[in-house]
Design an enzyme around this catalytic site. Structure first.
Site, PDB file in Angstrom:
ATOM      1  CG  ASP A   8      -7.345   6.821   9.504  1.00 21.53           C
ATOM      2  OD1 ASP A   8      -7.596   6.541  10.693  1.00 21.53           O
ATOM      3  OD2 ASP A   8      -8.105   6.535   8.556  1.00 21.53           O
ATOM      4  CG  ASP A  10      -9.699   0.917  10.970  1.00 21.73           C
ATOM      5  OD1 ASP A  10      -8.792   0.060  11.009  1.00 21.73           O
ATOM      6  OD2 ASP A  10     -10.423   1.174  11.941  1.00 21.73           O
TER       7      ASP A  10
HETATM    8 MG   LIG Z   1     -10.032   5.713   8.345  1.00 19.69          MG
END
Ligand SMILES: [Mg+2]
Ligand SMILES: [Zn+2]
Length: 179
Positions: A8, A10
């Site tokens: 992932d 962010d």
């Molecule tokens: Mg995230």
């Protein structure tokens, strides 16, 4: 077939910024570049999979996402690290209807697996939300880790994380997986 680390974006690679779309606000989390170098030393691919519903909501455009990814590549390159591919989901069910790529759906991971001949049984997912864990599991990854960077601490405090492997950060996930 190869293994991959599905990451992932962010809150895992860069500091969580609400609806991040500005390159100048893109800041690498500590230890991330070294962790990514470590993944590559093991012969694994580094694939970023990120939900970007801000596009569906009209907050920013796909060109902004590409600008952030260019900045991430620059920041990582300065520390000798690289990402093999970025995949993003620009959708949101309330705005663009259902899709098969918004995590926890595994669409982005499945596409990367086809594009790069990746074996899910060798691979792992790292994220800061349960939707990341869901995507990793749905794609058949051998392991899925929840980091407590980004939204992770809140996820651990507010949601049911029983049965989820919780680690402090990306570096810890990488150490555990290859350790
Ligand atoms: Mg995230
Ligand atoms: Zn989508």
């Amino acid at each position: 077939m190869r293994g991959a680390a599905f990451l992932d974006r962010d809150g895992v690679i860069n500091a969580e910024v609400h609806y991040l779309h500005e390159p100048e606000k893109t800041i690498l989390l500590p230890g991330v570049a070294a962790a990514i170098r470590e993944i590559h030393l093991h012969g694994y691919l580094v694939i970023v999979v990120t939900n970007q519903a801000g596009v569906a909501k009209g907050y920013y455009g796909e060109s902004d996402i590409h600008a952030v990814h260019r900045r991430l590549r620059e920041l990582l390159a300065a520390e000798g690290a690289a990402v093999d591919a970025f995949y993003f989901c620009p959708h949101h069910p309330d705005h663009t209807g259902p899709c098969c790529c918004r995590k926890p759906a595994p669409g982005m991971l499945l596409r990367a697996m086809a594009d790069y001949n990746i074996d899910p049984a060798l691979s792992f997912m790292v994220g800061d939300r349960l939707s990341d864990i869901g995507a990793g599991r749905a794609a058949g990854c051998r392991a899925s880790y929840l980091v407590t960077t980004g939204y992770g601490a809140r996820t651990v405090a507010e949601e049911d994380v029983s049965g989820v492997r919780v680690v402090p950060d990306l570096a810890a996930a990488v150490r555990d997986f290859f350790g």
